[in-house]
Enzyme design. Structure first.
Site, short mmCIF file in Angstrom:
data_model
loop_
_atom_site.label_atom_id
_atom_site.label_comp_id
_atom_site.label_asym_id
_atom_site.label_seq_id
_atom_site.Cartn_x
_atom_site.Cartn_y
_atom_site.Cartn_z
N ASP A 1 4.83 -4.77 -2.98
CA ASP A 1 4.20 -4.61 -1.66
C ASP A 1 4.66 -3.30 -1.04
O ASP A 1 5.87 -3.07 -0.89
CB ASP A 1 4.59 -5.80 -0.78
CG ASP A 1 3.80 -5.87 0.52
OD1 ASP A 1 2.83 -5.11 0.65
OD2 ASP A 1 4.16 -6.68 1.38
N GLU B 1 -0.86 -4.21 -2.17
CA GLU B 1 0.02 -5.18 -2.84
C GLU B 1 -0.63 -5.69 -4.12
O GLU B 1 -1.85 -5.72 -4.26
CB GLU B 1 0.37 -6.35 -1.93
CG GLU B 1 -0.80 -7.21 -1.54
CD GLU B 1 -0.40 -8.44 -0.74
OE1 GLU B 1 0.57 -9.12 -1.12
OE2 GLU B 1 -1.09 -8.72 0.27
#
Length: 391
Positions: free
Chosen positions: A9, A112
């Site tokens: 992420d 992500e």
């Protein structure tokens, strides 16, 4: 060999990417080091906060709130307009780099992804060593940072990546759940949105540990199959695969560009209901049941976001799909006007999985079955738009 899954992420992606680009172009100010945000119109000071710096967080500025509110909290806040073309370029370059470590990548939003590292773990001293190398390579190559969560499944890897930020690697293996996850507020569990959190808090279920230790039949009595799903997540149970681009094609989905932007949740969910009806109809036509569903949103700014979840059991039922599509929508939507909505199913099967039913998941009545069949026949003859269901 036990699965090894990474969740990667980008830390405050929009702000980080704008900051890196500004520094490349000669700026002496790093947006990440001062109270700053991405979003809004600098002249009118309207719009929504799309991303915030860590110093801005100290003033309780939150992503998704109106820019006007953020400026009330800190009038000297630095605002930077979004550059979505730039963000897509950085996202693409990041994914291409990550594929050099493992090609099994499932990108779930612009910033992500999940990585199945199972086949490559023997090349490294430990999962922590591999993830740290990936993290440092991203930072040294591009100048922005990522968090990486490590576990044996996607749910736990995602939860781990949300621990302390930025530029960190965290593990959350099953044996670490009691110490690292059960102490967290229940609303921090993936798939527990505002509505679910409110229901759980009324039941005095305040932490993820409380949820994990609640009798699942109580949860099902209040929340039906979603209660069992979040109980499984609270206990770290998730066997959903990393869906690579190749496996994503083995699904049924539909999307629509709206004639005018949807600005309310109710407007968006009317469209999502119609899409679920269409997807369910196609699943029935192909004799398939879906084990996974995803919701896609494209904003008026042309930014795309999507999320998916595994269903409690494989289905071709429109109402069942719609329930989980709405849960994903509530997790995703940041309040901005919506240009496009999409629903996609994957993990298809021709055989229903065994399901332990509760009194609250009784089979449909003959009347309901006949109504569904009649609606399906009308759609076949006159098109998907002939029948619309209310929310």
């Amino acid at each position: 060999m036990e699965r090894l899954i990474f969740h990667i992420d980008v830390n405050s992606a929009y702000l980080s990417w704008s900051a890196v680009e500004n520094l490349k172009n000669g700026s002496t100010i790093d947006l990440r080091e001062i109270p700053s945000i991405i979003g809004g119109d600098m002249a009118s000071r309207h719009g929504i906060v799309l991303a915030k710096s860590i110093p801005a967080k100290a003033y309780k500025i939150t992503t998704g709130e109106p820019v006007a509110h953020a400026l009330q909290k800190y009038p000297h806040l630095v605002m930077e307009p979004p550059n979505h073309k730039l963000y897509h370029e950085y996202s693409h370059r990041l994914m291409e780099l990550l594929k050099t470590f493992s090609p099994a990548i499932e990108q779930v939003s612009i910033d992500e992804c999940y990585m199945d590292f199972t086949a490559f773990q023997d090349k490294y001293d430990s999962p922590l060593t591999a993830a740290t190398l990936i993290k440092d390579t991203v930072r040294d190559t591009f100048g922005f940072t990522v968090n990486i969560g490590i576990s044996c499944n996607k749910l736990l890897a995602k939860m781990a990546s949300d621990f302390q930020k930025p530029d960190k690697v965290h593990t959350l293996f099953p044996e670490e759940i009691p110490a690292k996850m059960w102490c967290l507020p229940v609303r921090e569990l993936f798939m527990v949105g505002k509505s679910a959190a409110a229901t759980l808090e009324k039941l005095e279920i305040l932490t993820i540990g409380d949820l994990a230790h609640t009798n699942v039949s109580i949860l099902e009595s209040h929340m039906k199959s979603h209660g069992r799903l979040i109980w499984e997540f609270a206990n770290g149970l998730d066997d959903s695969p990393v869906q690579t681009e190749e496996s994503e094609l083995k699904g049924v989905g539909n999307s629509t560009t709206l004639s005018s932007d949807a600005k309310t949740s109710a407007d968006a969910k009317k469209v999502l209901r119609a899409l679920c009806d269409q997807v369910a109809s196609r699943l029935k036509k192909y004799g398939q049941l879906a084990g996974m569903v995803s919701t896609e949103i494209k904003y008026a700014t042309f930014t795309n976001v999507s999320h998916q979840c595994q269903l409690p059991h494989a289905t071709d039922d429109a109402a069942f799909l719609f329930h989980y599509v709405c849960l994903l929508f509530d997790e995703l939507w940041n309040g901005e006007p919506i240009r496009l909505l999409g629903v996609r199913t994957s993990k298809l099967t021709t055989e229903p999985e065994p399901v332990q039913m509760s009194l609250f998941d009784l089979p449909k009545s003959q009347k309901e079955i006949k109504a569904d069949k009649a609606a399906e026949e009308l759609r076949k003859r006159f098109g998907d738009e002939i029948i619309k269901k209310g929310l």
